[in-house]
Design a protein around this motif. Structure first.
Motif, short mmCIF file in Angstrom:
data_model
loop_
_atom_site.label_atom_id
_atom_site.label_comp_id
_atom_site.label_asym_id
_atom_site.label_seq_id
_atom_site.Cartn_x
_atom_site.Cartn_y
_atom_site.Cartn_z
N THR A 269 0.85 -1.19 0.00
CA THR A 269 0.00 0.00 0.00
C THR A 269 0.88 1.24 0.00
O THR A 269 1.86 1.32 0.74
N PHE A 270 0.51 2.22 -0.82
CA PHE A 270 1.25 3.48 -0.87
C PHE A 270 0.96 4.29 0.39
O PHE A 270 -0.18 4.36 0.86
N LEU A 271 1.99 4.92 0.94
CA LEU A 271 1.88 5.79 2.11
C LEU A 271 2.34 7.18 1.75
O LEU A 271 3.37 7.34 1.09
N SER A 272 1.61 8.18 2.19
CA SER A 272 2.02 9.56 1.96
C SER A 272 3.10 9.95 2.97
O SER A 272 3.37 9.24 3.94
N THR A 273 3.69 11.11 2.75
CA THR A 273 4.71 11.62 3.68
C THR A 273 4.11 11.82 5.07
O THR A 273 4.75 11.54 6.09
N ILE A 274 2.86 12.27 5.11
CA ILE A 274 2.19 12.48 6.40
C ILE A 274 2.00 11.14 7.11
O ILE A 274 2.19 11.03 8.33
N GLU A 275 1.62 10.11 6.36
CA GLU A 275 1.40 8.80 6.97
C GLU A 275 2.69 8.18 7.49
O GLU A 275 2.69 7.36 8.39
N MET A 276 3.82 8.59 6.94
CA MET A 276 5.11 8.07 7.39
C MET A 276 5.76 8.95 8.45
O MET A 276 6.84 8.63 8.94
N ALA A 277 5.07 10.04 8.81
CA ALA A 277 5.70 11.03 9.70
C ALA A 277 6.10 10.44 11.04
O ALA A 277 7.19 10.72 11.55
N GLU A 278 5.24 9.59 11.64
CA GLU A 278 5.60 9.07 12.97
C GLU A 278 6.77 8.09 12.89
O GLU A 278 7.58 8.03 13.80
N ILE A 279 6.84 7.33 11.80
CA ILE A 279 7.98 6.43 11.64
C ILE A 279 9.27 7.24 11.61
O ILE A 279 10.27 6.89 12.25
N PHE A 280 9.26 8.34 10.86
CA PHE A 280 10.44 9.21 10.81
C PHE A 280 10.75 9.79 12.18
O PHE A 280 11.91 9.92 12.57
N THR A 281 9.71 10.13 12.93
CA THR A 281 9.92 10.72 14.27
C THR A 281 10.63 9.73 15.18
O THR A 281 11.51 10.11 15.96
N LEU A 282 10.26 8.45 15.09
CA LEU A 282 10.86 7.44 15.97
C LEU A 282 12.31 7.15 15.62
O LEU A 282 13.15 6.97 16.50
N CYS A 283 12.61 7.10 14.32
CA CYS A 283 13.97 6.71 13.95
C CYS A 283 14.88 7.92 13.76
O CYS A 283 16.10 7.77 13.70
N GLU A 284 14.31 9.12 13.65
CA GLU A 284 15.07 10.36 13.55
C GLU A 284 16.21 10.28 12.54
O GLU A 284 17.37 10.51 12.87
N PRO A 285 15.91 9.98 11.28
CA PRO A 285 16.99 10.01 10.28
C PRO A 285 17.47 11.43 10.07
O PRO A 285 16.68 12.37 10.04
N GLU A 286 18.76 11.60 9.95
CA GLU A 286 19.32 12.94 9.88
C GLU A 286 19.08 13.61 8.54
O GLU A 286 18.82 14.81 8.47
#
Length: 555
Positions: A269-286
């Motif tokens: 399933t395609f995910l938007s940037t907003i839908e992936m926002a919490e994943i990014f918050t947890l892993c904090e990629p630089e």
């Protein structure tokens, strides 16, 4: 005159068609065709916007722009908005039209950005392929404020040609990308099969998976998510060219809803940037987060009940393609197959260990156990012969001691054989411990809370811990009974063995490390990620407590 115009239009369309077929490089083709169009029509400047489904635009080609629009690395062409882009977004721009004036050029004059070459107006033409809208083509010339119907018709025809060529190139690139991704799938699968053999748990497996994805594919971000105890937990991440384990939970209900949607869809399933926002918050990629436009999530089709996993990848600014989705589904299937193979190999090793213990138990029973039994009978017979006379023979007392020691050794050997071969576990852990306590001369009272089924390795570890605890009660507590409780929650199992004996008065303290049995009990609990606590008092007896977390597969 009209024949000459018509001939010129035919020549223009023919030349544009030939130009469009000279290259499969989109940017090179667009730059070439814009320049050729201006040359054939006598216009001087042109530029092209590609606009995606979200309305984001990018200037992908320009020719002879006035200096005012070239300032700061073509900033006026990258930012802001204008009439033609807004009309395109609203779906109101379907044909080539005259633009009364250009807002970008108006701003250039108002804010004195530089020379506009006396260009104030332009024609704008939608680029399309069938019903698919792709972007805009704008052309202009100094002091030209109006385009005739024939000029607009020619531009419309050229725009159709460009749109068709762009779609052809898109399909060509998509097929190339699909072929490249599938070519990498074989190498990925081979590497995965070799790498996961040493993985002992799901965390190590997830880390290995994202590392191999980063090595074999150009996706800038990859993450493995597992469902544990009703929550989705981010286990491992590949970002910024490095891998990390996290074990961080997705806490928002929106994120959980996205993951549940992926699982229930049974496909990528395609995910938007907003839908992936919490994943990014947890892993904090630089850096990676800023270069990802969207992502794709694929469920991992595990066949083992209770196991749920999701693989998420991030896609760069070009956006996700159908080929990425198809290949990700294939990657997810390979990952699930590797996980199942790993579990089967683990089960085979466990069965081999059980078989070896059974073999050793049989050998001990058939050899050492029988010898000890014979020794006990022989000592008893010798003791009887030496006790016939009224005067006690000096060796009679020694024979009595030999018989007692042999019987004690026989009891210990039988206990050891039972530890090696826990046949009573088929009826349940608590029942097996009751039977074992009875064989040791103890009355065992049991109590259980919770209905979950214990994994085999945890049940066997608690069996060994319970046996050792009951052995210690028999040897040291000087009481005829013990209590065993088993409490199961969604997250852990709490196992306790309690006696009301003399406690630490006779036995060595657990903290001293002098008791091998207590050390082994502690090692068994810690090997499963748990802990062992022993509380002993001369007045209140001793309580042995083992707390072991339950893996999410068993919940």
């Amino acid at each position: 005159m009209s024949e000459e115009v018509g001939m010129q239009e035919m020549v223009t369309l023919k030349t544009i068609a030939e130009t469009l077929n000279t290259s499969n490089d989109l940017n090179l083709m667009l730059d070439t065709v814009v320049g050729k169009l201006l040359e054939l029509t006598g216009l001087t400047a042109g530029w092209m916007f590609l606009i995606n489904e979200r309305g984001d635009y990018a200037c992908v080609s320009d020719y002879n722009l006035p200096p005012a629009l070239l300032r700061k690395d073509k900033e006026p062409m990258r930012t802001g908005t204008c009439w033609c882009v807004n009309r395109f977004r609203d779906g109101r721009l379907n044909y080539a039209v005259n633009i009364i004036n250009c807002k970008r050029l108006e701003d250039a004059v108002e804010f004195q950005w530089g020379d506009t070459h006396n260009i104030t107006h332009h024609a704008t033409v939608p680029l399309r392929s069938g019903d698919k809208m792709l972007g805009l083509l704008n052309v202009a010339a100094p002091a030209k404020e109006h385009f005739s119907d024939s000029e607009l018709a020619l531009l419309q025809g050229v725009a159709y040609q460009i749109g068709s060529a762009m779609e052809r190139m898109r399909l060509y690139r998509a097929e190339q990308q699909r072929a490249d991704l599938y070519a990498k799938l074989g190498d990925f699968s081979t590497s995965l099969g070799l790498a996961v053999n040493g993985c002992s748990n799901s965390d190590a497996f997830s880390l290995q998976v994202v590392q191999l994805i980063g090595q074999h594919y150009d996706w800038p971000f990859a993450a493995m998510i597992q469902q544990k105890n009703g929550m989705f937990v981010l286990q491992a991440v590949y970002a910024d060219n490095r891998v990390r384990t996290l074990s961080s939970a997705l806490v928002s209900s929106e994120a959980a809803n996205h993951m549940n949607r992926v699982i229930h869809s049974h496909r990528a399933t395609f995910l938007s940037t907003i839908e992936m926002a919490e994943i990014f918050t947890l892993c904090e990629p630089e850096q990676t987060m800023h270069s990802i436009a969207s992502g794709i999530a694929a469920p991992l089709p595990y066949h083992t009940p209770g196991e749920t996993g999701i693989l998420v990848i991030g896609i760069g600014t070009a956006g996700p393609a159908q080929a990425d989705r198809e290949v990700l589904e294939a990657v997810a299937e390979h990952i699930a197959a590797s996980w199942e193979s790993l579990k089967l190999a683990e089960n085979r090793r466990e069965l081999a260990r059980l078989e070896e213990r059974n073999r050793l138990a049989r050998d001990l029973h058939d050899s050492v156990n029988q010898i000890l039994f014979s020794l006990s009978l022989t000592a008893k017979g010798a003791e009887s012969m030496l006790s016939v006379s009224e005067r006690l023979h000096p060796a009679a007392e020694a024979m009595k001691d030999i018989r007692a020691l042999s019987q004690e050794a026989l009891k210990e050997m039988r206990a050891l054989i039972m530890q090696l071969r826990p046949a009573g576990l088929e009826a349940g852990l608590l029942h097996a411990l009751q039977e074992y306590g009875t064989s040791q001369g103890l009355q065992v009272v049991v109590d259980r809370t919770g209905m979950q089924t214990l994994p085999r390795n945890i049940e066997e570890a608690l069996w060994r811990i319970g046996q050792e605890a009951l052995n210690n009660i028999r040897k040291h507590a000087d009481v005829p009974s013990a209590e065993v409780t088993l409490k199961l929650s969604d997250h852990e199992v709490v196992f306790t063995v309690t006696d009301q004996g003399i406690g630490g008065a006779k036995r060595p303290k657990a903290s001293s490390g002098s008791s091998l049995g207590l050390s082994i009990m502690k090692e068994r609990a810690e090997s499963l990620g748990g802990r062992l606590e022993i509380v002993s008092s001369s007045r209140k007896g001793t309580t042995v407590t083992a707390v072991i977390p339950l893996p999410f597969e068993s919940v």
